[in-house]
Design a protein around this motif. Structure first.
Motif, mmCIF file in Angstrom:
data_model
loop_
_atom_site.group_PDB
_atom_site.id
_atom_site.type_symbol
_atom_site.label_atom_id
_atom_site.label_comp_id
_atom_site.label_asym_id
_atom_site.label_seq_id
_atom_site.Cartn_x
_atom_site.Cartn_y
_atom_site.Cartn_z
ATOM 1 N N GLY C 228 13.937 27.404 18.353
ATOM 2 C CA GLY C 228 14.093 28.346 17.211
ATOM 3 C C GLY C 228 14.212 27.991 16.003
ATOM 4 O O GLY C 228 14.535 26.694 16.012
ATOM 5 N N LEU C 229 14.081 28.700 14.816
ATOM 6 C CA LEU C 229 13.956 27.966 13.421
ATOM 7 C C LEU C 229 14.814 28.775 12.790
ATOM 8 O O LEU C 229 14.530 30.256 12.481
ATOM 9 C CB LEU C 229 12.536 28.097 13.114
ATOM 10 N N ARG C 230 16.098 28.379 12.203
ATOM 11 C CA ARG C 230 16.820 29.448 11.484
ATOM 12 C C ARG C 230 17.507 28.198 10.296
ATOM 13 O O ARG C 230 17.566 27.161 10.654
ATOM 14 C CB ARG C 230 18.050 30.160 12.182
ATOM 15 N N PRO C 231 18.043 28.629 9.148
ATOM 16 C CA PRO C 231 18.284 27.663 8.056
ATOM 17 C C PRO C 231 19.342 26.558 8.797
ATOM 18 O O PRO C 231 19.404 25.559 8.217
ATOM 19 C CB PRO C 231 18.901 28.501 7.014
ATOM 20 N N HIS C 232 20.315 27.022 9.461
ATOM 21 C CA HIS C 232 21.462 26.304 9.940
ATOM 22 C C HIS C 232 21.038 25.434 11.205
ATOM 23 O O HIS C 232 22.030 24.910 11.607
ATOM 24 C CB HIS C 232 22.765 26.911 10.011
ATOM 25 N N VAL C 233 19.615 25.358 11.608
ATOM 26 C CA VAL C 233 19.435 24.332 12.871
ATOM 27 C C VAL C 233 19.818 23.232 12.655
ATOM 28 O O VAL C 233 20.131 22.518 13.492
ATOM 29 C CB VAL C 233 18.043 24.921 13.050
ATOM 30 N N GLY C 234 19.792 22.690 11.423
ATOM 31 C CA GLY C 234 20.067 21.199 11.271
ATOM 32 C C GLY C 234 21.540 20.970 11.645
ATOM 33 O O GLY C 234 21.593 19.776 12.079
ATOM 34 N N LEU C 235 22.199 21.628 11.866
ATOM 35 C CA LEU C 235 23.770 21.329 12.144
ATOM 36 C C LEU C 235 23.697 20.952 13.780
ATOM 37 O O LEU C 235 24.663 20.139 14.223
ATOM 38 C CB LEU C 235 24.758 22.686 12.287
ATOM 39 N N ASP C 236 22.877 21.449 14.612
ATOM 40 C CA ASP C 236 22.717 21.085 15.915
ATOM 41 C C ASP C 236 22.060 19.885 16.245
ATOM 42 O O ASP C 236 22.002 19.227 16.933
ATOM 43 C CB ASP C 236 21.693 22.232 16.637
ATOM 44 N N VAL C 237 21.476 19.136 14.989
ATOM 45 C CA VAL C 237 21.142 17.961 15.208
ATOM 46 C C VAL C 237 21.894 16.700 14.668
ATOM 47 O O VAL C 237 22.123 15.556 15.148
ATOM 48 C CB VAL C 237 19.914 17.899 14.041
ATOM 49 N N VAL C 238 22.704 16.971 13.522
ATOM 50 C CA VAL C 238 23.462 15.822 13.073
ATOM 51 C C VAL C 238 24.604 15.154 13.894
ATOM 52 O O VAL C 238 24.577 14.213 13.995
ATOM 53 C CB VAL C 238 24.071 16.330 11.552
ATOM 54 N N ILE C 239 25.079 16.169 14.594
ATOM 55 C CA ILE C 239 26.491 15.568 15.207
ATOM 56 C C ILE C 239 25.751 14.526 16.532
ATOM 57 O O ILE C 239 26.240 13.631 16.772
ATOM 58 C CB ILE C 239 27.372 16.697 15.879
ATOM 59 N N PRO C 240 24.783 15.284 17.254
ATOM 60 C CA PRO C 240 24.266 14.657 18.355
ATOM 61 C C PRO C 240 23.600 13.325 18.001
ATOM 62 O O PRO C 240 23.793 12.102 18.636
ATOM 63 C CB PRO C 240 23.095 15.490 19.074
ATOM 64 N N ALA C 241 22.867 13.193 16.593
ATOM 65 C CA ALA C 241 22.242 11.865 16.244
ATOM 66 C C ALA C 241 23.365 10.878 15.828
ATOM 67 O O ALA C 241 23.295 9.923 16.308
ATOM 68 C CB ALA C 241 21.628 12.286 14.879
ATOM 69 N N PHE C 242 24.396 11.349 15.237
ATOM 70 C CA PHE C 242 25.545 10.301 15.008
ATOM 71 C C PHE C 242 26.326 9.998 16.063
ATOM 72 O O PHE C 242 26.341 8.713 16.430
ATOM 73 C CB PHE C 242 26.719 11.538 14.190
ATOM 74 N N LEU C 243 26.488 10.852 17.245
ATOM 75 C CA LEU C 243 26.875 10.520 18.277
ATOM 76 C C LEU C 243 25.952 9.415 19.267
ATOM 77 O O LEU C 243 26.572 8.319 19.453
ATOM 78 C CB LEU C 243 26.958 11.452 19.431
ATOM 79 N N ILE C 244 24.813 9.462 19.040
ATOM 80 C CA ILE C 244 23.888 8.356 19.678
ATOM 81 C C ILE C 244 23.888 7.257 19.039
ATOM 82 O O ILE C 244 24.024 6.012 19.808
ATOM 83 C CB ILE C 244 22.346 9.191 19.834
ATOM 84 N N ILE C 245 24.052 7.104 17.849
ATOM 85 C CA ILE C 245 23.930 5.786 17.220
ATOM 86 C C ILE C 245 25.203 4.913 17.484
ATOM 87 O O ILE C 245 25.204 3.774 17.693
ATOM 88 C CB ILE C 245 23.614 5.999 15.849
ATOM 89 N N VAL C 246 26.324 5.839 17.595
ATOM 90 C CA VAL C 246 27.546 5.100 17.854
ATOM 91 C C VAL C 246 27.746 4.676 19.361
ATOM 92 O O VAL C 246 28.240 3.502 19.660
ATOM 93 C CB VAL C 246 28.713 6.083 17.422
ATOM 94 N N ILE C 247 27.046 5.660 20.249
ATOM 95 C CA ILE C 247 27.432 5.411 21.663
ATOM 96 C C ILE C 247 26.412 4.002 21.918
ATOM 97 O O ILE C 247 26.624 3.081 22.524
ATOM 98 C CB ILE C 247 26.953 6.250 22.480
ATOM 99 N N GLY C 248 25.312 4.190 21.063
ATOM 100 C CA GLY C 248 24.347 2.947 21.366
ATOM 101 C C GLY C 248 24.719 1.532 20.863
ATOM 102 O O GLY C 248 24.498 0.580 21.028
ATOM 103 N N GLY C 249 25.411 1.922 19.626
ATOM 104 C CA GLY C 249 25.871 0.816 18.946
ATOM 105 C C GLY C 249 25.232 0.923 17.611
ATOM 106 O O GLY C 249 23.948 0.861 17.613
ATOM 107 N N VAL C 250 26.001 0.842 16.510
ATOM 108 C CA VAL C 250 25.296 0.700 15.363
ATOM 109 C C VAL C 250 24.452 -0.520 15.014
ATOM 110 O O VAL C 250 24.734 -1.587 15.351
ATOM 111 C CB VAL C 250 26.211 0.964 13.961
#
Lengths: 339, 438, 306
Positions: C228-250
């Motif tokens: 779906g599409l709403r103005p705050h949909v980006g909030l659902d993205v940033v934390i997983p993306a951040f988590l992923i690069i740290v789990i994977g290793g910067v």
């Protein structure tokens, strides 16, 4: 350039101009408030956030550990206070103590994981733990009330000897919070100007060097983290009293990010008083702009970006620069590299 | 200071003086500038003090859309009553501050409205945490607060207050309206999708009770944490369990993602979905296939009842520029709450809070007045407005692009009343409620 | 055993979609060593631009708009999938220009600036497009569901996952097989030397940030029909993306991909067995992995550690 390492040679005497200004401001606020068309509750909230932000800066500015999940400890302090009132009985100091203890325990626990880290790993882990606490607050709704909040938290009266002062009135409560604020700020001022504070700064400037000089860096980082969490717990307990309730929302990433924004804009990275300036600026901008437009956050965000680009030293840095431009040409030797 | 020559010091002093002067002027200017905010001041001919309504609605955050909608409803009611000469001869003005879908902001806004803006009444609320924050402050000062659009059963249950009145139907009402008839129509094997927070659990609790009472069976209850964006795992389980009905107590953004994915998978027709209450601002503009299942509402703009067409036309005249072209239940609740407040003040003959509360408790409202099928009343034990609950589904033959719903049935208040609420609700006594005069 | 198979497939699909979401973020972090917290807002922006392009937006009633709307939706969709990310890329370049004063300073400033940019972008979306829920139309060819072995699967998700694989391979080729990746990586560590060697570092940085932002926008377009599409949909993205690069290793590209798959599987499988824990499982995964491997799975030493 101004930096946190500009420690006065005489150490931590609290009798400084900015401290006097703060005390005067806190004393004058109730009278100013009516004149400016504001309200007492706002003053209470500002004082509570001053405690939170200044304690937070111990970790963020002084130790250089960038935690983006500190709202969790504000929330835990609030729940700690509220649950104490509901389960164990009415008590002002015991309730605040419970809030501080709960937040310190949580902070101590998280600190065990975080104190080995720095930089991006520290930041992200702090977010992760913050989110876990938020999730727990929502899920354990039989204890915390979930998204409805932990409600009906009383304001226990203040007992001084044989006098009992009710804190139900916002004015009385404000004086109580303001007194605590001054005490906390004086305490933190003494702390950062003490050897403890200097060690934290040394860790910020060069962690490896600090370790080579003989400090157990892990332990100091843990202490800084737990201490700032305890401060947040105190602020949280006061917030629970102010609102008569505790909610999970302060534990979210959005709110944890707010205190970071406040500290940066105010200049917490270069000056002890930065967080206080940041809190004042945020709340006043919010009240002024928020009354004019619903898009105030947009303007605050733009202001924030501009500040980061032009003057990351924040408002305190700006003021410091103007003060420095008037100072004599004899240059103070600064204790370390700029952050 | 040593090292400075005298000329420097002199220049310094004058610099300071000029700067001080400028900053004092600026501060003074700021002081005069700072004052009451967002006032819709309508200066009346009479010198009577206006009645100030504080609209504690969300303008940002998850419920921004609904918050703006209910505020428009309140404003329309205010405009109408002012056109008739006001309330008790006093004009009504309003103040708005964004509650940001955040409870701590709700506390602050309520304090500000009462202490600074001198509001006599607070109206508005969708998020139950925000509504609770506001009601505690309101109860502290004795200011009457109308919770217009929160559908959590706790609002009129354990979190009720003497000054607070709840104007929306809640999850329990709806579950009662839906479950019995659904079992008869579609069969009794249920899977529950429950959002893992208070509202979800309270709604699911009633659903389970109803299922047990009318001979159905719960195959499984799948908990959906708040913030879930991917429902595939739950949908796979539903396919494997093969229930006749899925009762979903999913709200907020989670529900929007769920609708999107269920529609995509084509799972919207089988099994049958019961989706609890749908707020009009949340579904307006969605593609038709996303609006699947049976859901509830307490009002719809195409009800064939007297007064509805005029009401819709009034909305269109006043709000022609809005994205939402026709009023829905959220707007309706805001309007009705404000309108009934003014009527209660007139009945009480004063703006004393206790008098108004007594004029509201037990007050009956005719169906025709409310454009609903059944008479409604304000429950004296819980302060919950017991009203008609409609069951609806997506309209397969819409008259125009706004005709999204097809009303299936309507339930009378007595059939759907929350029977647990009176035990859970402990209203503060009149004596314990501070008197307040707007 | 058979019952778990759809959940495994779901977990891997989710993982691939997360990899697509995290791709632009990974690129910017790995190559420029900047944490772009505006990634979520750029994600949303790409989807909003695409939605307006497909539906014609405010121009729908003009002659030009009518001409445009006569095209079949598949044409409009392809156009939107190209122009939308391009526009998001331009916004990204604007952010990069604002970031320039912060290079060389502590990484905190860049992070904070992108945080401010995220706030500003989200508010701007709310002002421009409104706070309500919108939807992104997709062509019929990639929509709908198919029945395999008694279970319904979403066709769109299959296409999205395939697209994710293509995007991952494409970005990897860019990083490894072209000189740009190496140059910019070097620039993050020693910009003077790189400039001394004759490369226009600022132009390359501008391009990479824009490219990363475009990838974010592309991911937004891919995910909008699912989330779906709403103005705050980006909030659902940033934390997983951040988590992923740290789990994977910067700094590790394949670490991020592997981490995405792990996160997808953890959400998918906990969704099957312990649904109440599905959202918090990725945080617990992070704490677990970083607890044992301080730099994540394949992390290397990075300037971001300070």
């Amino acid at each position: 350039m101004m930096t946190l390492s500009d420690i006065p040679p005489k150490g931590g005497s609290p009798l400084t101009l900015p401290m006097a200004a703060l005390v005067l401001l806190l004393l004058a606020t109730p009278f100013l408030v009516a004149r400016l068309g504001l309200y007492h509750y706002l003053a209470i909230e500002i004082a509570i956030w001053i405690i939170f932000a200044t304690g937070f800066n111990l970790l963020f500015g002084y130790t250089g550990l960038h935690s983006f999940g500190h709202g969790a400890y504000l929330g835990i302090g609030a729940y700690g206070f509220g649950l104490f009132q509901h389960k164990f009985g009415l008590g002002l100091w015991s309730g605040l103590g419970a809030g501080i203890l709960a937040a310190a325990l949580a902070g101590g626990f998280v600190g065990l994981f975080l104190s080995h880290r720095r930089g991006i790993y520290f930041a992200l882990l702090s977010i992760a733990f913050g989110q876990v606490f938020w999730f727990s607050a929502i899920k354990l709704h039989r204890i915390t009330g979930g998204e409805d909040g932990l409600l009906g938290i009383p304001r226990p009266p203040l007992t001084l000897g044989s006098w009992q002062i009710s804190l139900a009135d916002n004015m009385n409560f404000y004086w109580f919070v303001a007194t605590l604020t001054v005490l906390v700020v004086v305490f933190l001022w003494r702390l950062v100007n003490s050897p403890f504070g200097r060690v934290l700064q040394a860790i910020r400037q060069n962690q490896m060097r600090a370790r080579f000089v003989g400090y157990d860096v892990w332990r100091w980082k843990w202490l800084a983290f737990t201490g700032s969490a305890a401060m947040a717990g105190l602020a949280g307990g006061l917030l629970a009293m102010a609102q008569h309730s505790a909610y999970p929302d302060v534990m979210s990433l959005h709110h944890s990010g707010l205190v970071v924004m406040m500290v940066l804009i105010g200049g917490g990275l270069v000056n002890f008083w930065g967080p206080i300036l940041g809190v004042l600026l945020y709340f006043l901008v919010r009240e002024v702009l928020g009354g004019l437009t619903e898009t105030w956050l947009l303007w605050f965000g733009l202001m924030f970006i501009t500040m980061v680009i032009i003057k990351p030293e924040g408002v305190a840095g700006l003021l410091g620069q103007r003060a420095a431009s008037k100072a004599p040409t004899v240059h103070k030797a600064s204790a370390g590299s700029a952050p | 200071m040593p090292g400075r020559n005298i000329r420097e010091v002199k220049v310094q002093n004058s610099k300071i003086n000029r700067r001080k002067f400028l900053s004092t002027v600026a501060a003074g200017g700021a002081c005069t500038f700072m004052g009451p905010w967002s006032h819709n001041r309508v200066y009346a001919q009479s010198t009577a003090k206006p009645i100030v309504i504080g609209t504690t609605t969300d303008a940002s955050g998850q419920y921004a859309n609904s918050g703006s909608s209910e505020r428009r409803g309140i404003l329309m009611a205010i405009a109408e009553v002012n056109a008739r000469g006001g309330v008790l001869g006093r004009r009504v003005t309003s103040v708005h501050v964004d509650t940001e879908t955040t409870p701590a902001t709700g506390s602050r806004v309520a304090e500000r409205m009462i202490q600074q803006e001198k509001c006599g009444f607070l109206l508005g609320g969708v998020h139950s945490g925000v509504a609770n924050a506001i009601s505690q402050v309101a109860q502290k000062y004795g200011v009457v607060y109308f919770n217009t659009n929160s559908s959590s059963p706790t609002e009129a249950g354990q979190n009720c207050h003497r000054v607070k009145f709840v104007w929306d139907g809640n999850g329990t009402n709806f579950a009662k309206a839906a479950i019995k008839n659904s079992i008869n129509a579609f069969g009794g094997k249920f899977v529950l999708l429950t959002n893992d927070y208070v509202w979800g659990h309270d709604t699911a609790r009633t659903t389970k009770k109803q299922i047990a009472e009318f001979g159905g069976q719960v195959l499984e209850e799948i908990l959906i944490p708040q913030g879930t964006r991917d429902f595939t795992a739950a949908l796979i389980k539903i396919q494997q369990l093969k229930p006749s009905i899925v009762a979903a107590a999913i709200g907020g953004d989670d529900q929007k993602a769920m609708r999107q994915q269920v529609a995509q998978l084509g799972m919207s027709r089988s099994p049958v979905w019961i989706n609890n209450q749908q707020d009009w601002p949340d579904v307006y503009g969605l593609p038709a296939e996303n609006l699947f299942g049976i859901f509830g509402t307490n009002w719809y703009h195409e009800l064939t009842l007297p007064g509805v067409k005029e009401f819709v036309n009034k909305y269109k005249a006043m709000y022609s520029n809005e994205v939402i072209k026709v009023p829905g239940n959220v707007f309706y609740n805001g309007y009705m709450a404000a309108r009934e407040l003014f009527a209660a003040i007139e009945r009480a003959g004063s703006t004393n809070n206790i008098a108004i509360i007594k004029a509201l408790e037990g007050h009956a409202m005719k169906a025709a007045d409310r454009m609903q099928h059944f008479d409604a009343y304000i429950d004296a034990n819980t302060h919950h407005v017991q009203q008609t609950i409609y069951l609806a589904t997506a309209n397969a033959r819409p008259k125009d692009k706004d005709d999204l719903f097809s009303i299936l049935a309507q339930a009378a208040p007595k059939d759907v009343i929350d029977t647990d609420a009176p035990q859970a609700c402990k209203l503060e006594s009149y004596a314990a409620t501070p008197t307040f005069d707007a | 055993m058979y019952a778990i198979l759809p959940h495994l497939i779901n977990g891997i699909t989710l993982g691939l979609l997360f990899a697509l979401i995290a791709l632009g973020f990974t690129l910017i972090v790995g190559v420029m060593e900047v944490i772009n917290l505006a990634h979520g807002s750029l994600f949303a922006l790409g989807a909003y631009f695409a939605m307006t392009i497909i539906s014609g937006g405010a121009f729908g009633s003009t002659e030009l708009g009518q001409w445009w709307l006569n095209f079949p939706i598949s044409t409009r969709y392809v156009a939107a999938a190209v122009i939308g990310p391009a526009l998001a890329g331009l916004v990204g370049m604007l952010i990069e220009i604002c970031l320039r004063p912060t290079y060389g300073k502590a990484s905190l400033y860049g992070l904070l600036l992108t945080f401010g940019a995220a706030v500003v972008l989200e508010e701007s979306i709310r002002i421009f497009w409104g706070a309500g829920e919108q939807s992104l139309r997709t062509p019929a060819a990639i929509s709908g569901a198919i029945l395999i072995g008694g279970m319904i699967f979403s066709i769109y998700k299959v296409y999205a996952a395939a697209f994710a694989i293509a995007a991952i391979v494409g970005v990897w080729l860019f990083l490894e097989k072209t000189p740009y990746g190496a140059i910019i990586k070097a620039g993050a560590h020693d910009s003077e030397m790189v400039r001394a060697l004759g490369y226009d570092l600022s132009k390359l940085r501008l391009f990479v940030f824009g490219f990363g932002a475009a990838l974010a926008g592309l991911a937004g377009i891919a995910m909008a029909p699912i989330w779906g599409l709403r103005p705050h949909v980006g909030l659902d993205v940033v934390i997983p993306a951040f988590l992923i690069i740290v789990i994977g290793g910067v700094g590790s590209f394949w670490g991020a991909i592997l981490a995405s798959l792990l996160v997808g599987l953890s959400i998918g499988l906990t969704g099957a067995f312990l649904p109440a824990w599905s959202m918090v499982s990725m945080y617990l995964l992070l704490i677990l992995i970083v607890g044992f491997r301080a730099r994540g799975l394949f992390g290397r030493k990075s300037a971001l550690e300070n």
